[in-house]
Design an enzyme around this catalytic site. Structure first.
Site, short mmCIF file in Angstrom:
data_model
loop_
_atom_site.label_atom_id
_atom_site.label_comp_id
_atom_site.label_asym_id
_atom_site.label_seq_id
_atom_site.Cartn_x
_atom_site.Cartn_y
_atom_site.Cartn_z
N LYS A 79 0.79 -1.20 0.03
CA LYS A 79 0.10 0.03 -0.06
C LYS A 79 0.83 1.39 -0.01
CE LYS A 79 -3.24 -0.39 2.89
NZ LYS A 79 -4.89 -0.22 2.94
N ARG B 45 -3.37 2.89 8.67
CA ARG B 45 -3.53 1.37 7.99
C ARG B 45 -2.57 0.79 7.85
NH1 ARG B 45 -8.04 2.13 4.01
NH2 ARG B 45 -9.09 4.06 4.24
N GLY C 262 -8.32 -8.00 4.52
CA GLY C 262 -9.06 -7.83 5.71
C GLY C 262 -8.63 -8.28 6.85
N MET D 239 -5.62 -7.52 8.60
CA MET D 239 -5.13 -6.52 9.44
C MET D 239 -5.68 -5.15 9.69
SD MET D 239 -1.38 -7.70 8.86
CE MET D 239 -0.71 -6.37 9.08
N ARG E 296 -3.50 -1.04 -6.48
CA ARG E 296 -2.39 -2.06 -6.59
C ARG E 296 -2.94 -2.92 -7.66
NH1 ARG E 296 -5.01 -5.22 -1.48
NH2 ARG E 296 -6.95 -5.36 -2.55
N HIS F 26 -15.72 -9.04 1.75
CA HIS F 26 -14.55 -9.95 2.24
C HIS F 26 -14.74 -11.38 1.41
CE1 HIS F 26 -13.13 -12.56 5.14
NE2 HIS F 26 -12.20 -11.68 5.25
N ARG G 43 6.79 -46.76 -12.29
CA ARG G 43 7.13 -47.39 -11.08
C ARG G 43 6.83 -48.90 -11.28
NH1 ARG G 43 5.43 -42.31 -8.92
NH2 ARG G 43 7.00 -41.37 -7.37
N ARG H 280 11.59 -47.84 -14.50
CA ARG H 280 12.52 -47.94 -13.40
C ARG H 280 12.36 -49.42 -12.93
NH1 ARG H 280 11.19 -44.51 -8.05
NH2 ARG H 280 9.56 -46.09 -7.92
N GLU I 47 18.82 -39.86 -5.75
CA GLU I 47 17.79 -39.81 -4.90
C GLU I 47 18.28 -39.94 -3.52
OE1 GLU I 47 14.19 -42.11 -5.27
OE2 GLU I 47 15.61 -44.05 -6.00
N SER J 194 17.83 -39.11 -13.10
CA SER J 194 16.74 -38.62 -13.04
C SER J 194 16.51 -38.45 -11.46
CB SER J 194 15.49 -39.44 -13.25
OG SER J 194 14.24 -39.06 -13.21
N GLY K 172 15.11 -38.18 -8.11
CA GLY K 172 14.05 -38.62 -7.18
C GLY K 172 14.11 -37.71 -6.01
N THR K 173 13.30 -36.74 -5.88
CA THR K 173 13.41 -35.65 -5.26
C THR K 173 12.57 -35.91 -3.81
OG1 THR K 173 11.84 -34.26 -6.41
CG2 THR K 173 14.02 -33.70 -6.49
N ASN K 174 11.69 -37.01 -3.97
CA ASN K 174 10.95 -37.26 -2.89
C ASN K 174 11.81 -38.08 -1.86
OD1 ASN K 174 8.82 -36.81 -4.45
ND2 ASN K 174 8.09 -38.78 -5.00
N ASP K 175 12.43 -39.08 -2.40
CA ASP K 175 13.44 -39.73 -1.55
C ASP K 175 14.65 -38.67 -0.99
OD1 ASP K 175 12.80 -42.22 -0.59
OD2 ASP K 175 12.63 -42.75 -2.71
N CYS L 253 11.89 -36.58 -11.51
CA CYS L 253 10.53 -37.62 -11.54
C CYS L 253 9.90 -37.48 -9.96
CB CYS L 253 10.64 -38.94 -12.14
SG CYS L 253 11.94 -39.85 -11.07
N TYR M 49 14.26 -31.97 -18.37
CA TYR M 49 12.86 -32.25 -18.52
C TYR M 49 12.36 -32.48 -16.97
CZ TYR M 49 13.68 -37.29 -17.83
OH TYR M 49 13.98 -38.34 -17.28
C1 PEP Z 1 11.54 -40.08 -5.85
O1 PEP Z 1 12.00 -40.71 -4.61
O2 PEP Z 1 11.41 -38.94 -5.84
C2 PEP Z 1 10.81 -41.02 -6.82
C3 PEP Z 1 10.31 -40.46 -7.71
O3 PEP Z 1 10.81 -42.21 -6.25
P1 PEP Z 1 9.48 -43.11 -5.51
O4 PEP Z 1 8.64 -41.84 -5.05
O5 PEP Z 1 8.96 -44.03 -6.30
O6 PEP Z 1 10.33 -43.31 -4.14
MG MG Z 2 12.37 -42.79 -4.54
#
Ligand code: PEP
Ligand code: MG
Length: 899
Positions: free
Chosen positions: A22, A91, A100, A102, A335, A451, A579, A634, A767, A786, A788-791, A854, A874
């Site tokens: 603001k 204000r 709304g 604050m 704004r 609101h 998988r 995989r 991973e 690739s 494996g960002t989960n693990d 992935c 990718y």
């Molecule tokens: C991961 O670990 O990111 C992955 C893609 O493998 P999964 O989720 O099957 O462990």
């Molecule tokens: Mg994994």
């Protein structure tokens, strides 16, 4: 000395960090020469210091005094003076708008003496007393924490005693009485008199704004909107101008285009003889801008001119707050306005057509999550029946749920897994938790800028507001409408695109944008209205532009031919992760169990042989569906416990049988094996490549199935393009061991088939932190990585991905350890750094190493930008997120800093 106070003439729109949104925009409008009442902004830094120290920094008081005196000198009036007093508004204004959430206090500087001065100077005694009662009311609630109802109940009592319904029907004497009643209430509830000293009022109001940063509802809002909890708010102290000076005055909010639909042309609400939040609080019905033109042609003309100027300057939809004081227009805020997903796409395309922005800019103005919203289903036009009533189409979408009447009920019902629609007379910021929990929001009062509407649009939640025919009894938990009564728990359906309200559960059909994505432009535009056509065309234009501009490929995570086909329709350029363990869920689970538990090589070989035909069929179908495009398969990565019988259940069965003297040798043998293989931390145990290496023949069987499927399709003249991926590598040695055997087998089968080089690539997942840190070595043995960002997230943080989101994250989000779950958006500083290291070092070893991701982050908008910057080739995500990823990858390409 730190500068804590900036005059409006000092800053500009790019200083949002310091001056808040603001303040920065007030400074920008001042710079543009637009009619902004003079004032100054206290920085977010001052707020942070206050919150850190618990007191205002000393310099702030001094600088505020200087700024106030300069203001007084410029205007020739003094704050709270007994003759012609200067009054100010106080204000909040954080970097990101928090509608709304604050606090605001208006008319600061009024007291028992200056109210008379104001009456004299304005020649309007009623106005002066109305302003004073507003100060008492806002100050009491905001600064002194007195419940708002204390004041509104007094007001209602007075109105009903007089037999009037609107605040404008109260006369001067009524208001004088009300001021006295409010002052009494302040004393009763706070134990002290309302502070008469103007400077004390100002200081207390500023402090209240600082403190409002940390209210529960503000914290909740920020968690949801992913706004960091440590930014603090700026405070704007602005000369009061008055919309409550009779019929030639008023206050309003407006948008340069319709923020709900994106329709071109100004849109707004105006309320004559009103101040501040009156216009959005739904206390009286508002007028449209066209009505304003009839009422006050000249102000309307000024307003249109200013809006055009703002839109040209910001080159985007602007929303504004304005006040008309006796025919003079004042700008109180502007704004770049929030808008619905549909409006975002339509406005971006319109601005390109109007040659105000480029297509690249247009792409940066829409987002993947908006596209995702547009793909939500809508009500089936043929199955609706008749609506019972209609309100305003405030935020689009089709919401079906059971009626609840307050925020706690919405939270409780949703917590039990129920779909709910929150129905309120009108919402206020305390309803936030319920609005988040509900599928949709329905109110009886308030316009498109109320609101409920503003907050719902911000959240992308369906909302119908101002459905005035609804007679809502919040205490008795009932709605009466069209001769029917709806109670808590009854089903209701609301259409945020038309404003219609239906009783019961209305069936839904795919949205036109979904139809476009699946079936193309012609199918989506067939038989729909012009507005929808424009929307679909805008989506088409921007998505095609994203495809042209993006460098990242987009693949899908898919395990079946059916998913693969769908992903392909949605624009996937291959499969980034199949998988294979998912192919053995359900009835086929025991096939893997037999391999793992086999006691002798003969048993194991028999179990493996049984796997071959179904696997070959799976792969043939999958490769066929993605013919010509890369498919990353995989090798098995089962957390072992998911593929073995449940240990406790089995133990009970065995014990029961033994007790009955009917021991079952098969169960006994199984239990021994299960106990032998039992792991305390299965996610850190015998999974991925480890299982492959200790179970002879398992991976080779899968490789055989993949290669035979490839040969089969080649013989049919197809073009399978397969990549074999090894999971959970920590050391290059693991990869070498798998690869040596696999390469030999591929060569052998290819030679037998006489099909020449099958061009099957072998790569690995990255991973585990150790894999990332030794990527330069692993790259020697890998054709691709690739991530494996989960693990990788699980192992970098040591956060069990199955558990912590439920047990820990709410607290961590609240305490500000992170603003979003690292399983949802990549933790760029930690996990992301490992990705960056592995990408750079892998490519140092092998410059043409293909890099993908992935994990779930592959479909997350913010993470996609990160992967673009790191230079991956990718992203791969679930099929339904493919269009979102395409759009975001395009946005990443046009918004990324060069280099
Ligand atoms: C991961 O670990 O990111 C992955 C893609 O493998 P999964 O989720 O099957 O462990
Ligand atoms: Mg994994």
């Amino acid at each position: 000395m730190t500068q804590y106070v900036y005059d409006f003439s000092q800053g500009d729109k790019d200083q949002k960090d310091l001056l808040g949104g603001k303040g920065a925009n007030l400074a920008e409008m001042t710079k543009l020469g637009l009619p902004v009442p003079p004032g100054f902004t206290i920085t977010t830094e001052a707020c942070r210091e206050y919150l850190r120290l618990g007191v205002e920094p000393g310099e702030l008081r001094v600088q505020a005094t200087t700024a106030l005196r300069q203001l007084e000198d410029r205007l020739g009036r003094q704050l709270g003076d007994r003759h012609d007093p200067l009054l100010v508004s106080v204000r909040s204004g954080a970097k990101f708008s928090m509608p709304g959430m604050m606090e605001t206090v208006l008319n600061v500087g009024l007291n028992d003496a200056s109210v008379k001065g104001l009456a004299e100077a304005s020649g309007d005694e009623r106005f002066a007393w109305d302003s004073y009662r507003r100060l008492l009311q806002m100050f009491g609630k905001t600064v002194l924490d007195i419940p708002g109802e204390v004041f509104s109940d007094e007001m209602d009592k007075l109105k009903s005693a007089k037999g009037v319904t609107s605040d404008v029907d109260l006369d001067t004497d009524d208001l004088k009485g009300l001021v006295q009643a409010f002052k009494d209430a302040v004393r009763t509830h706070s134990g002290a008199d309302f502070p008469q000293h103007p400077r004390e009022q100002l200081d207390l109001a500023i402090r209240a704004v600082f403190k409002s940063w940390n209210t529960e509802r503000a914290r909740l809002y920020r968690r949801r909107e992913r706004i960091p909890q440590n930014l603090g708010t700026a405070v704007n102290v602005c000369t009061m101008v008055f919309g409550n000076l009779g019929e030639s005055s008023g206050t309003g909010v407006a948008f340069t285009r319709d923020p709900a639909t994106g329709r071109a042309g100004a849109y707004g609400d105006y309320l004559a003889n009103a101040q501040g939040e009156d216009v959005v609080a739904g206390i009286r019905n508002t007028l449209s801008l066209d009505d304003l033109a009839e009422l006050d042609k000249s102000s309307h003309k000024q307003l249109m001119k200013v809006m055009r100027r703002l839109e040209t300057h910001y080159r985007d939809l602007c929303d504004i707050e304005f006040t008309i004081e006796r025919g003079k227009l004042w700008m109180l805020q502007t704004r770049v306005g929030k808008r619905t997903a549909a409006a975002a796409f339509r406005i971006a395309a319109q601005l390109v057509d109007e040659q105000m922005i480029t297509l690249d800019e247009a792409l940066s103005r829409v987002s993947g999550s908006q596209l995702a919203q547009l793909m939500f289903p809508r009500f089936d036009p043929s199955g609706n029946g008749d609506p019972v009533t209609a309100g305003m189409a405030a935020s689009p979408g089709a919401a079906v749920g059971r009626v609840v009447f307050d925020s706690p009920a919405a939270v409780a019902w949703a917590g039990r897994g129920e779909q709910v629609v929150l129905v309120r007379k009108e919402t206020n910021p305390d309803d936030l938790a319920g609005m988040i929990a509900a599928n949709g929001i329905l109110t009886a009062r308030g316009g498109k800028t109320s609101h409920a509407a503003v907050v719902a649009r911000g959240m992308g939640k369906t909302c119908v507001c101002g459905a005035e025919e609804l007679d809502i009894d919040e205490r008795g938990k009932a709605i009466r409408v069209a001769g029917q009564t709806v109670g808590e728990g009854d089903w209701i359906s609301i259409d945020g695109s038309t404003g219609q309200v239906f009783l019961g559960q209305v069936p839904v059909v795919p949205s036109p944008v979904e139809t476009y994505i699946e079936e193309g432009l012609d199918a989506a535009c067939d038989g729909v209205d012009q507005e929808t056509v424009q929307l679909v065309q805008a989506v088409d234009r921007l998505l095609r532009h994203a495809d042209q501009r993006r460098r990242l490929g987009v693949r899908a995570n898919a395990d079946t031919a059916e998913d693969a086909t769908r992903a392909r329709t949605l624009g996937a350029q291959g499969i980034g992760l199949c998988r294979t363990e998912h192919m053995f869920l359900g009835e086929r689970r025991t096939m893997i169990e037999r391999v793992i538990l086999a006691d002798t090589p003969e048993d194991r070989n028999a179990a493996l042989d049984a796997l071959l035909p179904p696997q070959r069929e799976d792969f043939t179908a999958l490769l066929d569906a993605m013919d010509g495009l890369p498919v990353t398969i995989r090798l098995l990565d089962p957390p072992l416990h998911e593929f073995l019988p449940d240990r406790t259940e089995l133990a009970v069965r065995v014990a029961t049988a033994r007790a009955k003297g009917e021991a079952n040798p098969e169960d006994e043998r199984l239990l021994t094996a299960v106990e032998r293989l039992h792991e305390s931390n299965p996610m850190l145990g015998l999974r991925g490549v480890r299982l492959g290496l200790v179970t002879p023949g398992l991976f080779l069987l899968q490789v055989r199935a993949i290669v035979e499927a490839t040969c089969e399709l080649r013989r049919q003249g197809r073009s399978p393009n397969v990549e074999i991926m090894v999971p959970l590598i920590g050391s290059v040695m693991e990869l070498h061991l798998v690869r040596d055997e696999a390469d030999a087998l591929i060569e052998e089968i290819a030679a037998e088939a006489g099909l020449g080089d099958l061009r099957i690539k072998i790569g690995t997942m990255i991973e585990l932190p150790r894999a990332a840190l030794t990527a330069h070595r692993i790259a020697d043995a890998a054709d691709f990585f690739s991530f494996g960002t989960n693990d990788l997230t699980q192992t970098t943080w040591a956060f069990s991905r199955d558990d912590v989101e439920a047990t820990l994250f709410a607290a961590y989000l609240d305490k500000g350890v992170f603003t979003v779950s690292p399983f949802e958006t990549i933790d760029a500083d930690g996990v992301g750094r490992l990705v960056r290291i592995a990408a750079e070092e892998g490519r140092a070893t092998k410059p043409d190493l293909k890099l993908g991701i992935c994990g779930e982050h592959g479909g997350d908008p913010e993470s996609i930008h990160f992967f673009h910057q790191v230079g991956l080739d990718y992203v791969s995500c679930s099929p339904y997120r493919v269009p979102v990823a395409r759009l975001e990858a395009g946005r990443a390409a046009v918004t990324a800093p060069p280099g």
